[in-house]
Enzyme design. Structure first.
Site, PDB file in Angstrom:
ATOM      1  N   ARG A   1     125.904 -11.973 -47.147  1.00 46.48           N
ATOM      2  CA  ARG A   1     125.658 -13.395 -47.224  1.00 46.48           C
ATOM      3  C   ARG A   1     124.803 -13.872 -46.060  1.00 46.48           C
ATOM      4  O   ARG A   1     124.950 -13.392 -44.941  1.00 46.48           O
ATOM      5  CB  ARG A   1     126.987 -14.151 -47.213  1.00 46.48           C
ATOM      6  CG  ARG A   1     127.531 -14.362 -48.611  1.00 46.48           C
ATOM      7  CD  ARG A   1     128.890 -14.955 -48.561  1.00 46.48           C
ATOM      8  NE  ARG A   1     129.886 -13.909 -48.276  1.00 46.48           N
ATOM      9  CZ  ARG A   1     131.171 -14.037 -48.559  1.00 46.48           C
ATOM     10  NH1 ARG A   1     131.612 -15.141 -49.108  1.00 46.48           N
ATOM     11  NH2 ARG A   1     132.021 -13.085 -48.274  1.00 46.48           N
TER      12      ARG A   1
ATOM     13  N   HIS B   1     123.867  -7.725 -31.786  1.00 45.22           N
ATOM     14  CA  HIS B   1     124.864  -6.716 -32.175  1.00 45.22           C
ATOM     15  C   HIS B   1     125.390  -5.957 -30.955  1.00 45.22           C
ATOM     16  O   HIS B   1     126.597  -5.719 -30.832  1.00 45.22           O
ATOM     17  CB  HIS B   1     124.262  -5.730 -33.184  1.00 45.22           C
ATOM     18  CG  HIS B   1     125.235  -4.713 -33.703  1.00 45.22           C
ATOM     19  ND1 HIS B   1     126.242  -5.048 -34.570  1.00 45.22           N
ATOM     20  CD2 HIS B   1     125.383  -3.390 -33.455  1.00 45.22           C
ATOM     21  CE1 HIS B   1     126.969  -3.968 -34.844  1.00 45.22           C
ATOM     22  NE2 HIS B   1     126.465  -2.943 -34.177  1.00 45.22           N
TER      23      HIS B   1
ATOM     24  N   GLY C   1     127.773  -8.217 -28.873  1.00 52.22           N
ATOM     25  CA  GLY C   1     129.061  -8.395 -29.527  1.00 52.22           C
ATOM     26  C   GLY C   1     129.899  -7.125 -29.513  1.00 52.22           C
ATOM     27  O   GLY C   1     131.111  -7.157 -29.259  1.00 52.22           O
TER      28      GLY C   1
ATOM     29  N   GLY D   1     124.560  -1.954 -37.414  1.00 51.20           N
ATOM     30  CA  GLY D   1     125.987  -1.716 -37.601  1.00 51.20           C
ATOM     31  C   GLY D   1     126.260  -0.287 -38.044  1.00 51.20           C
ATOM     32  O   GLY D   1     127.246   0.345 -37.643  1.00 51.20           O
TER      33      GLY D   1
ATOM     34  N   GLY E   1     133.608  -7.595 -46.153  1.00 52.99           N
ATOM     35  CA  GLY E   1     132.186  -7.889 -46.038  1.00 52.99           C
ATOM     36  C   GLY E   1     131.477  -8.055 -47.368  1.00 52.99           C
ATOM     37  O   GLY E   1     130.366  -8.568 -47.415  1.00 52.99           O
TER      38      GLY E   1
ATOM     39  N   HIS F   1     108.650 -36.962 -11.860  1.00 57.91           N
ATOM     40  CA  HIS F   1     107.266 -36.946 -12.346  1.00 57.91           C
ATOM     41  C   HIS F   1     106.542 -35.710 -11.849  1.00 57.91           C
ATOM     42  O   HIS F   1     105.325 -35.659 -11.844  1.00 57.91           O
ATOM     43  CB  HIS F   1     106.489 -38.161 -11.847  1.00 57.91           C
ATOM     44  CG  HIS F   1     107.120 -39.455 -12.159  1.00 57.91           C
ATOM     45  ND1 HIS F   1     107.938 -40.115 -11.266  1.00 57.91           N
ATOM     46  CD2 HIS F   1     107.074 -40.210 -13.269  1.00 57.91           C
ATOM     47  CE1 HIS F   1     108.362 -41.227 -11.832  1.00 57.91           C
ATOM     48  NE2 HIS F   1     107.868 -41.318 -13.030  1.00 57.91           N
TER      49      HIS F   1
END
Lengths: 589, 589
Positions: B555, B413, B416, B570, B498, B217
């Protein structure tokens, strides 16, 4: 934000390790993800789902009987690679072919497509299906471009339940297509998540605003609006989804729908329930029959603050598949092995009237009041004025009481006292209107205070008013000595109930000297107002005396061993109340 | 913070209405809370739980077969009143008496105690039990003063399962006492929740710090420490709990325990799994056998950021009760009606080795490399240097790439690309060490990039490196024309994969002119370094050209129809890489 991690680069792998360690009854790890721990019947189609990490229960939490046969698990918010997907699918394959299912994102489409080619090249019949339920991400004419969000679950489940029934691959794919074509989602968001090791959230929304059309990776929404109430949010979600029905439906009336109200991470259960209350009512008004609703966290984005609504428009076949049992780490549904009386599987309907069943927390209808003397009824008017004064002084000091309480407690004393005193005054006014005597007015006020305030203070103030009411009764004129006697009994009741004594730094430190002073003054022959004035002065001094360093007793309040510097909240509110009641007594003298 | 509500004063009531609307298969509303929707067998003890709102699944989510018979639901963070508890218990009573169970807080103790008295006065045999599992809230010598937190669940469940077996009231109470006496919890917190309508959290913890010994609490903890890693947090939780075993245990080795790693609201599933991974390993090292662990949100505090660990030390009887099936809105456990091969009920053990099963995401052991010519091996050294340059330039620009991507995408990006290029360089180095030719070095790098990066860019870069590797092979000397031919094939592969063409504002806008320029320059007879230099200049100009207003295809990327002002992420990363590779070629010339 995401705070608990080791090496951020290892986060997804370590999360998967912990997940499998906790769920080995359901899953076993393979390269690239997990598959069911148990064997799949030979020839059954294997439904293999997948996507990035950070969306739990999607995707590993949805592997188990009645749901997926395997899940390929990528890095944080990144598609698994084709090799990982291939590895999971090969392990899950039981001779009946593979259906790969995933949300419609470019990376997933690429990798799952590549994996399907590799599987096919090895002689494993493979189909793919991308869920595209998020209507905010592209218009109806471009529905193939839409993203997959919480609609993943009903589409995965329909296909998996069909596979569990032994259907061949092409038919399982057709079920996925039909479920996907009849599933729509729409969401709103208040803040993005902060990824492991990052120092800022993926997006922010200004305070008191919301983003409309959420993405589950921090994709920007399609608009921004003022923060709505829960009911307004429900209306936005429902009305937006009802605008885009499947083409074969002429309207929502008479249709059945699986309904998912999905929390993205930090919009929590109680908030979701408040929103769902209105969602169910609005769908009911539109004539939609709700089937097995889900309200909770099904597809998340770490601790993102957002909520989405998903509708899957059911036909008989899709309804059967949605209702089918499932047993996965994060999604379990269906009868236990020993069905009981609550397992009859009756459809849950929503017809507006029915879904928003009012919960009668106010208790049964107020019973008639007992007969009272005219004298007691006149005294009841004074009691009512005193309770009005109590509610007013508590209301104007509620924030201060909360701050005092927060020093050693949970800071809700002011909130509870306000709820209790307001409810007590309201119940007293109703009893007075019905002709109740002073005793009944006080006992009704006592019940209302305890009901509405809850917590410790609610119980104690309920017992104070009840003791006073018993002492005054509904017949006799409540003179000063009778009032003093009632206060003495209230003091004894509070000590018995709370287990505290003078010196424990609780309201007892104020109540006992107040009761003693009141008794002494009335014994001297002072009238009630004068006696109460003197006792209230004693009470104020006693409250200040609770502000020093000594420990205080009381069950389950272990953290009070510190210098408060301010009086105890319960003691302070009691002192304020005695002074306010004196004002009311003077007015009614 | 809690953002979705209507009138804050009505929040708890409206949440309960929404909860019951969503879960009518399990519960029905009564005054003061909910009871099971189905009938209880006559003579069975009714286990009635309860507490304040804001802790879902506690308490209403734990009503159903195998768990509670009813739950009294108070206001936000406030005990239900005695009248509410009485009402729920009277509705749940099936002739076998009532056991009232709740967390050990002063308000709950008072109200449940009063309710028990009222029930007893009406001839309903009633007992009470307060769960007191939080070892941070009082010392072992004052364990009766401890608060109840996530230990509520195993103690409620033990008693309820005993009631389900038909045991009489006194024995159900004894089970509760035994389970309660063997259940301990300890927690840490990073921030408190913000209640509906409040403008600040109940407590805050400075950034990069944590509070030790949480209360659910917003009660202050017992200390503050630097923010730990997930493993350090696990160690603190486990070691603290192992210090206070039940008195009849001489040590943890060989003991069995139910384990609950509970999230308070915004410490999410993946984080909990990362912590659980180490909890399981540490308990395994101590010789503890983990039985049916639970990792998730069982007792919450709105969106509070915190986590607690609960251990219930099991004997045979308690283990049987912990494993027993249950079917409640928020807690379901046990076999489906058609048991499958994964329903064998084998104990889940934790022995350190076993619990932290390494998930082999790296794939199978690296196979031997194919034979290669000396020329191709020398070329492989240049390829390796180029991949090193790629990894370096991506690493130093990762944040910039993320910012560019966040304009229209999800901002990952850079993350990754960094993961992919680092993994690609590592795999290439290993292949080179094993004597691989240029083609195999590139194809191994391709697989690693796709595996580790995931997402779209992972798939595309995997296909680029693979096309180059195929073109170079392991035998021939890779001259300028062969390299240019490989780049042209990579360009074709990316377009095929792609689905994008020049003008769509993707990396294709850079890759195609780069490949064309490289082919033209080598056709003119320029050596590789000169040709590459010219092509890289073309690439940089093309990347800048992606920064204008036109829509871009792809997409599920619907939000790109805006002026970016910066090049596509990219496209930009590809241009950077072509320039970096030129530097490596110069060095290896």
């Amino acid at each position: 934000m995401t705070r608990l991690f080791n090496d951020p680069a290892a986060f997804a792998d370590e999360a998967l390790e912990g997940f499998t360690a906790a769920h080995r009854r359901w899953v076993r790890p393979v390269t690239g993800g997990v598959v069911r721990a148990g064997a799949t019947p030979a020839g059954q189609v294997a439904v293999v789902i997948g996507g990035g990490s950070g969306h739990y229960p999607a995707f590993s939490g949805l592997v188990g009987r009645g749901l997926a046969h395997g899940a390929a698990v990528g890095n944080v918010f990144a598609s698994p690679s084709a090799r990982q997907i291939h590895s999971v699918a090969a392990a899950a394959h039981a001779g009946g072919g593979v259906l790969l299912m995933y949300g419609n994102y470019a990376g997933d489409v690429l990798h799952f497509g590549q994996a399907a080619e590799r599987l096919a090249a090895e002689g494993i019949e493979t189909r793919t299906f991308a869920v595209a339920d998020d209507i905010s991400s592209a218009g109806p004419d471009e529905s193939a471009k839409r993203r997959g969000i919480a609609g993943d679950l009903p589409v995965f489940k329909a296909a998996a339940a069909a596979a569990e029934q032994g259907l061949p691959l092409e038919e399982v794919l057709r079920v996925a297509e039909r479920a996907g074509g009849r599933t729509r989602s729409f969401g709103i968001a208040f803040s993005g998540c902060t990824l492991p090791g990052a120092d800022h959230p993926l997006f922010t929304v200004p305070e008191a605003r919301m983003a409309v059309g959420l993405g589950i990776h921090g994709e920007p929404g399609i608009g921004e609006e003022p923060l709505p109430t829960a009911d307004e949010a429900a209306r936005l979600l429902v009305e937006t989804l009802l605008k885009e029905l499947p083409q074969d439906l002429t309207g929502p009336a008479g249709q059945r729908a699986a309904v998912i109200l999905n929390g993205l991470g930090s919009v929590k259960y109680e908030e979701l329930f408040v929103v769902y209350r209105k969602v169910a009512a609005l769908l009911g008004e539109a004539g939609v029959e709700i089937v097995d609703p889900e309200v909770g966290e099904l597809v998340t984005s770490f601790d993102m603050a957002g909520v989405s609504l998903t509708l899957t428009w059911l036909d008989d076949r899709l309804e059967e598949l949605w209702r089918a049992p499932a047993d996965a780490p994060a999604y379990r549904k269906g009868a236990l092995d020993t069905p009981g009386p609550d397992q009859d599987g009756e459809p849950v309907t929503a017809d507006g009237q029915d879904t928003a069943v009012p919960v009668d927390n106010a208790g049964p209808a107020t019973p008639a009041v007992p007969a009272a003397s005219d004298a007691s009824r006149r005294a009841a008017a004074t009691v009512l004025a005193a309770l009005d004064a109590v509610a007013r002084v508590v209301d104007s000091h509620a924030d201060e009481l909360g701050r005092i309480d927060a020093v050693a407690g949970d800071g809700d004393h002011g909130i509870g006292m306000r709820r209790g005193s307001t409810a007590a005054h309201r119940a007293a006014a109703e009893a007075h209107r019905l002709g109740a005597g002073a005793g009944t007015v006080l006992s009704r006020a006592a019940d209302a205070w305890a009901d509405k305030a809850g917590g410790t203070s609610g119980a104690l103030w309920g017992s104070i008013l009840r003791a006073l009411g018993t002492a005054l009764g509904d017949q006799d004129t409540p003179d000063a000595r009778r009032v003093a006697g009632g206060v003495t009994e209230a003091s004894a009741a509070v000590r018995a109930l709370g287990g505290a004594e003078v010196g424990d730094k609780t309201m007892v430190d104020v109540l006992v000297p107040f009761a003693d002073a009141l008794a002494a003054a009335t014994a001297e022959g002072l009238p009630l107002t004068g006696a109460w004035d003197r006792a209230a002065t004693t009470a104020t001094a006693a409250a200040a005396g609770t502000a020093d360093l000594l420990p205080r007793k009381g069950r389950a309040r272990p953290h009070a061993e510190k210098s408060l510097g301010t009086p105890d909240a319960g003691a302070h509110s009691l002192a304020l109340i005695t002074r306010a009641v004196h004002g009311a007594l003077l007015d009614h003298h």
